[in-house]
Design a protein around this motif. Structure first.
Motif, mmCIF file in Angstrom:
data_model
loop_
_atom_site.group_PDB
_atom_site.id
_atom_site.type_symbol
_atom_site.label_atom_id
_atom_site.label_comp_id
_atom_site.label_asym_id
_atom_site.label_seq_id
_atom_site.Cartn_x
_atom_site.Cartn_y
_atom_site.Cartn_z
ATOM 1 N N VAL A 30 0.843 -1.201 0.000
ATOM 2 C CA VAL A 30 0.000 0.000 0.000
ATOM 3 C C VAL A 30 0.877 1.250 0.000
ATOM 4 O O VAL A 30 0.634 2.204 -0.747
ATOM 5 N N SER A 31 1.899 1.260 0.817
ATOM 6 C CA SER A 31 2.797 2.417 0.875
ATOM 7 C C SER A 31 3.527 2.627 -0.446
ATOM 8 O O SER A 31 3.707 3.761 -0.897
ATOM 9 N N ALA A 32 3.938 1.535 -1.085
ATOM 10 C CA ALA A 32 4.607 1.644 -2.390
ATOM 11 C C ALA A 32 3.647 2.216 -3.434
ATOM 12 O O ALA A 32 4.035 3.082 -4.231
ATOM 13 N N TYR A 33 2.396 1.754 -3.416
ATOM 14 C CA TYR A 33 1.377 2.277 -4.337
ATOM 15 C C TYR A 33 1.169 3.770 -4.091
ATOM 16 O O TYR A 33 1.101 4.560 -5.034
ATOM 17 N N ALA A 34 1.078 4.165 -2.833
ATOM 18 C CA ALA A 34 0.874 5.577 -2.505
ATOM 19 C C ALA A 34 2.028 6.431 -3.024
ATOM 20 O O ALA A 34 1.817 7.532 -3.537
ATOM 21 N N ALA A 35 3.244 5.929 -2.916
ATOM 22 C CA ALA A 35 4.410 6.674 -3.404
ATOM 23 C C ALA A 35 4.350 6.856 -4.917
ATOM 24 O O ALA A 35 4.648 7.939 -5.442
ATOM 25 N N VAL A 36 3.956 5.811 -5.635
ATOM 26 C CA VAL A 36 3.845 5.899 -7.093
ATOM 27 C C VAL A 36 2.775 6.919 -7.480
ATOM 28 O O VAL A 36 2.983 7.747 -8.369
ATOM 29 N N THR A 37 1.622 6.871 -6.832
ATOM 30 C CA THR A 37 0.552 7.800 -7.207
ATOM 31 C C THR A 37 0.923 9.243 -6.885
ATOM 32 O O THR A 37 0.573 10.145 -7.639
ATOM 33 N N ARG A 38 1.621 9.462 -5.770
ATOM 34 C CA ARG A 38 2.069 10.837 -5.467
ATOM 35 C C ARG A 38 2.970 11.361 -6.576
ATOM 36 O O ARG A 38 2.912 12.522 -6.958
ATOM 37 N N ARG A 39 3.820 10.496 -7.085
ATOM 38 C CA ARG A 39 4.803 10.893 -8.097
ATOM 39 C C ARG A 39 4.205 10.977 -9.499
ATOM 40 O O ARG A 39 4.538 11.872 -10.273
ATOM 41 N N GLU A 40 3.325 10.042 -9.837
ATOM 42 C CA GLU A 40 2.910 9.878 -11.225
ATOM 43 C C GLU A 40 1.531 10.421 -11.585
ATOM 44 O O GLU A 40 1.277 10.692 -12.746
ATOM 45 N N VAL A 41 0.626 10.516 -10.647
ATOM 46 C CA VAL A 41 -0.765 10.812 -10.985
ATOM 47 C C VAL A 41 -1.117 12.238 -10.561
ATOM 48 O O VAL A 41 -1.927 12.466 -9.675
ATOM 49 N N ASN A 42 -0.493 13.186 -11.216
ATOM 50 C CA ASN A 42 -0.836 14.582 -10.957
ATOM 51 C C ASN A 42 -1.479 15.171 -12.203
ATOM 52 O O ASN A 42 -1.356 14.626 -13.301
ATOM 53 N N GLY A 43 -2.186 16.260 -12.025
ATOM 54 C CA GLY A 43 -2.944 16.849 -13.127
ATOM 55 C C GLY A 43 -2.108 17.171 -14.345
ATOM 56 O O GLY A 43 -2.510 16.876 -15.480
ATOM 57 N N ALA A 44 -0.932 17.753 -14.141
ATOM 58 C CA ALA A 44 -0.084 18.132 -15.275
ATOM 59 C C ALA A 44 0.346 16.897 -16.059
ATOM 60 O O ALA A 44 0.305 16.888 -17.292
ATOM 61 N N ARG A 45 0.735 15.876 -15.364
ATOM 62 C CA ARG A 45 1.184 14.654 -16.050
ATOM 63 C C ARG A 45 0.035 14.005 -16.818
ATOM 64 O O ARG A 45 0.205 13.559 -17.955
ATOM 65 N N LEU A 46 -1.141 13.950 -16.204
ATOM 66 C CA LEU A 46 -2.290 13.365 -16.893
ATOM 67 C C LEU A 46 -2.669 14.175 -18.135
ATOM 68 O O LEU A 46 -2.997 13.605 -19.170
ATOM 69 N N ARG A 47 -2.594 15.497 -18.039
ATOM 70 C CA ARG A 47 -2.891 16.322 -19.217
ATOM 71 C C ARG A 47 -1.837 16.108 -20.306
ATOM 72 O O ARG A 47 -2.162 16.057 -21.491
ATOM 73 N N ASP A 48 -0.580 15.952 -19.911
ATOM 74 C CA ASP A 48 0.477 15.647 -20.887
ATOM 75 C C ASP A 48 0.207 14.328 -21.610
ATOM 76 O O ASP A 48 0.626 14.141 -22.740
ATOM 77 N N GLU A 49 -0.491 13.419 -20.940
ATOM 78 C CA GLU A 49 -0.803 12.114 -21.528
ATOM 79 C C GLU A 49 -2.134 12.114 -22.265
ATOM 80 O O GLU A 49 -2.608 11.073 -22.699
ATOM 81 N N GLY A 50 -2.773 13.288 -22.395
ATOM 82 C CA GLY A 50 -3.969 13.375 -23.217
ATOM 83 C C GLY A 50 -5.262 13.694 -22.504
ATOM 84 O O GLY A 50 -6.308 13.809 -23.151
ATOM 85 N N ALA A 51 -5.237 13.833 -21.195
ATOM 86 C CA ALA A 51 -6.468 14.150 -20.476
ATOM 87 C C ALA A 51 -6.825 15.623 -20.698
ATOM 88 O O ALA A 51 -5.991 16.505 -20.524
ATOM 89 N N ALA A 52 -8.048 15.861 -21.109
ATOM 90 C CA ALA A 52 -8.514 17.242 -21.270
ATOM 91 C C ALA A 52 -9.000 17.793 -19.937
ATOM 92 O O ALA A 52 -8.855 18.988 -19.665
ATOM 93 N N PHE A 53 -9.582 16.910 -19.123
ATOM 94 C CA PHE A 53 -10.121 17.313 -17.831
ATOM 95 C C PHE A 53 -9.682 16.311 -16.773
ATOM 96 O O PHE A 53 -9.695 15.104 -17.009
ATOM 97 N N VAL A 54 -9.309 16.821 -15.601
ATOM 98 C CA VAL A 54 -8.925 15.974 -14.471
ATOM 99 C C VAL A 54 -9.738 16.431 -13.267
ATOM 100 O O VAL A 54 -9.670 17.588 -12.869
ATOM 101 N N TYR A 55 -10.535 15.513 -12.727
ATOM 102 C CA TYR A 55 -11.370 15.826 -11.570
ATOM 103 C C TYR A 55 -10.990 14.924 -10.405
ATOM 104 O O TYR A 55 -10.817 13.717 -10.579
ATOM 105 N N ASP A 56 -10.896 15.516 -9.234
ATOM 106 C CA ASP A 56 -10.677 14.735 -8.027
ATOM 107 C C ASP A 56 -12.020 14.358 -7.429
ATOM 108 O O ASP A 56 -12.883 15.213 -7.228
ATOM 109 N N VAL A 57 -12.205 13.082 -7.164
ATOM 110 C CA VAL A 57 -13.437 12.577 -6.561
ATOM 111 C C VAL A 57 -13.225 12.566 -5.048
ATOM 112 O O VAL A 57 -12.294 11.928 -4.562
#
Length: 78
Positions: A30-57
């Motif tokens: 779980v801690s390893a997963y949390a570290a990856v998401t902190r590093r990889e799943v941010n709005g700027a990175r997702l938009r760079d990969e093609g996301a037009a909209f990023v919403y936090d649930v």
């Protein structure tokens, strides 16, 4: 493309993992997963990969139930 993120603190993720009856995912996993998401799943990175909209649930950390969170989003098929 629209992306929904489910941001959770590491403490919340660890708590949810402890509540589960299954034990195939360790606290270290779980801690390893949390570290990856902190590093990889941010709005700027997702938009760079093609996301037009990023919403936090919102979730437990924000005091929102799954049903309340679901009511905040409406999707229509094109």
């Amino acid at each position: 493309m629209t992306v929904l993120r489910f941001p959770q603190s590491e403490a919340d993720l660890l708590g949810q993992n402890e509540e589960r009856t299954r034990n195939d995912v360790s606290a270290a996993d779980v801690s390893a997963y949390a570290a990856v998401t902190r590093r990889e799943v941010n709005g700027a990175r997702l938009r760079d990969e093609g996301a037009a909209f990023v919403y936090d649930v919102p979730g437990r950390g924000q005091g929102v139930t799954p049903a309340e969170a679901a009511r905040r989003f409406t999707f229509h098929r094109a």
